[in-house]
Design an enzyme around this catalytic site. Structure first.
Site, mmCIF file in Angstrom:
data_model
loop_
_atom_site.group_PDB
_atom_site.id
_atom_site.type_symbol
_atom_site.label_atom_id
_atom_site.label_comp_id
_atom_site.label_asym_id
_atom_site.label_seq_id
_atom_site.Cartn_x
_atom_site.Cartn_y
_atom_site.Cartn_z
ATOM 1 N N TYR A 1 46.362 47.943 20.475
ATOM 2 C CA TYR A 1 47.419 47.103 21.028
ATOM 3 C C TYR A 1 47.070 45.643 20.744
ATOM 4 C CZ TYR A 1 50.764 45.165 24.350
ATOM 5 O OH TYR A 1 51.796 44.460 24.930
ATOM 6 N N ASP B 1 48.421 51.373 31.546
ATOM 7 C CA ASP B 1 48.044 50.369 30.544
ATOM 8 C C ASP B 1 47.010 49.378 31.082
ATOM 9 O OD1 ASP B 1 49.659 51.274 28.445
ATOM 10 O OD2 ASP B 1 51.353 50.003 29.000
ATOM 11 N N SER C 1 40.940 23.968 48.022
ATOM 12 C CA SER C 1 41.734 24.557 49.110
ATOM 13 C C SER C 1 42.967 23.717 49.439
ATOM 14 C CB SER C 1 40.851 24.670 50.358
ATOM 15 O OG SER C 1 41.522 25.339 51.400
ATOM 16 N N HIS D 1 42.937 35.862 43.516
ATOM 17 C CA HIS D 1 43.367 36.368 44.818
ATOM 18 C C HIS D 1 44.777 35.861 45.074
ATOM 19 C CE1 HIS D 1 43.565 37.518 48.929
ATOM 20 N NE2 HIS D 1 43.449 36.300 49.420
ATOM 21 N N ASN E 1 44.468 31.843 44.597
ATOM 22 C CA ASN E 1 43.485 31.030 43.893
ATOM 23 C C ASN E 1 42.853 31.838 42.773
ATOM 24 O OD1 ASN E 1 41.228 32.519 45.452
ATOM 25 N ND2 ASN E 1 42.373 31.508 47.089
#
Lengths: 229, 229, 229, 229
Positions: free
Chosen positions: D226, D119, D44, D94, D28
């Site tokens: 970058y 990086d 959920s 997560h 999630n």
């Protein structure tokens, strides 16, 4: 000529790529018409996605190109030797699929560690020796085929439709081109499973013989009952 | 009859392939209608992408084929034994997915090394013994199911919806066919995670019991709060 | 200017992503027009799928940006050093592909364990040393290129179109941009094969020299017979 | 309210799946609007492919659901704790991605073995301890967040946007939701690279400090060069 066969060869070569067995142009499939003694094979270096039946090169069992403007696969003479020696073989596949090639490079036979393997290969998949410097210099691809045939003395190629050439890669075969590709898929998956199994059970000897026999026979024996008739 | 069930069986079998769990035709899903005691199962050797509801074979709990022209999966009797013994099971999946099969081949249970595992399986996934030569000769697929049931003596199959058969491969089950496929996906991913975890921590004992209990309960317990109601 | 070259650079960069060699924006391809001494390179941080020819930055062999509104890849000076030192090189690719990067990180050359490797790289792929703190502070990207050139003293870059920089990642090159990407694909696959081969044969020395020579020559030597003319 | 934010949360959650980081619904992403102190998070158990902005649940920094009919992710309280403690964080992800989860399960920090890692993460990615039985019983998800915050005492979360929770899985964060997903992709790839590097160089200590500093600074320091401005 042999329009159906050329289409079958195209389809089998395309499956090589879509199944993830090959990168770039590292693999080829052929299929033979036993009535005429002519096989169709992928042209060398052509992208799978662009293959058409008219690209397929037809070659006879003397190795003569009988149709097609493109150069056949550089492995053509290996296919030829296998068709000459293994009379029941209808299709041949060569790939450099990663996990089967790892066993080839290591010079280790692929042990039969489970029923996935037993469903397709009757025992451990053998390793064919590397060629000598003389064999390489004389006729590399034909001698590769001859070394495989030498390796199969006493082995029924229809019960063991695969070989791992040392320092090189696998060859598989089958009833036709598509069947030989399916054996390449089975071989690659069994090699991947073995690479994950061996660290978990380094001294595993292989499956019990009665399980090997049962699984091989239920798919391939005279009383096979897998699939539809 | 049972048109909805047949459609559900088709969808669950197709997910087997699109989720990457099977190659060729190495896997099958069934789902049971408990009211009539009839389950639908994939026909043997048919490509997943071509499956239609009319292909699904209906079988009753005596093992009699009650609808369908095709031969059912060669593993049908194993599904049957599981439905007979595990009354709450509504769907069964069998695959030869690579990493779960590696644990099966090695004859090693899959330890519960983290919460991904605990979310689906309440403890280590057990190994079911291989069959004896006599059991293989007598009735291979039925005896496979009986060996699994024997292995689950004292284990609640709804808390442990998976088993690894030695030298063979995993079976999973669930509330219905689709749920059993999701358990196959979870099992395969946990096996892959374990294969990467073990070299990093060879002596890892598994997760603390209070973490296992918490994760399993928040998804499956009476006060589960994962997902929507 | 150089519209064809810019299109070729776009296509080669897109292949980087579709072939699975890069994640996020971790890779870049350039191609040089030797007549004008100008090369085109991917702009920094732009998604591959959105690349268009007008995004390609043109840079001359003095390192001056001669066309393009975007910043060129942060690795541009490394490409520049390679074009300056390796006169026959027409394209350069840099990736952080997983398996080749593993060998780079470990500081281990990639041994030639089979013919897949021999088909593309004439022997073990060398490791280029990491830069010193002074070289990093002075001009990191230019000095990376110089360290690679130093590493290739006595090596023909057209026979060994790849290098692994210690703690960093691989660079490959070739006749043009697309050819350099194909060498990146070959390098990544050979690294993956080696990672699977080494546990099976930890003391493997590499393939016999006559097999290496044969495979390299049949694809790249004066009498090459792979592919179509 | 916060329509743009809800759309961004949808896009970031969909990338979770298309990038291969999650299976089933194991992951999630949330993103916070710091002006209002409200964050949007995935509901959920909803499939990623079916997510729409109207599904996104809005929650304030007291943990009160302020918009949305669905239940928020069961990990919502963990996200909440991270937003409370880490003021500069704009998004949290997560996952149970395979290789980062392997390091989590093993309880091993992810060492900085190369520039791909440098990086994105300024040094080794730390391991957060497992919760005690009391913490689990009291408020599992909130205490998970608190344990992560405890683990980051003395660590700048913007320089180390990732953590591996023992026996569980990784959390990452970033400037916004999409940035936190990119850090999850970077973490997973670095974990995969490390798993391939360690067998090649078991005693590898990590990259030289001047290389770590250079790579991190060229992407994230005050003089970063970058990407495009």
């Amino acid at each position: 000529m042999l329009e159906e066969l050329k289409l079958a060869v195209v389809d089998a070569n395309k499956l090589l790529e879509t199944s993830g067995l090959v990168r770039l142009t590292w693999g080829n499939v052929s299929e033979i018409d036993r009535a005429s003694g002519i096989f169709g094979i992928k042209p060398s270096g052509v992208a799978y996605s662009e293959l058409e039946p008219s690209h397929i090169v037809l070659v006879d069992l003397e190795g003569k190109q009988v149709e097609g403007d493109l150069n056949p696969s550089s492995d053509t003479k290996t296919h030829l030797e296998l068709y000459r020696a293994f009379q029941e073989v209808g299709g041949v596949t060569h790939t450099h699929s990663v996990y089967a090639t790892a066993f080839s490079q290591a010079g280790r036979e692929l042990p039969c560690l489970g029923t996935t393997h037993a469903d397709h290969f009757y025992g451990a998949v053998p390793v064919c020796r590397a060629l000598t410097a003389e064999e390489v210099a004389e006729d590399y691809e034909a001698n590769t085929g001859k070394a495989i045939v030498e390796c199969f003395e006493g082995i029924n190629p229809m019960e063991m439709p695969a070989v791992l050439q040392h320092f090189h890669a696998p060859f598989t075969w089958g009833k036709n081109g598509m069947d030989s590709v399916k054996n390449s898929i089975a071989l690659e998956t069994c090699a991947q499973m073995a690479l994950s199994t061996l660290p978990l059970a380094p001294n595993l000897g292989g499956i019990p013989h009665h399980v090997l026999m049962k699984h091989y026979q239920r798919k391939h024996g005279p009383d096979a009952y897998y699939g539809q008739l």
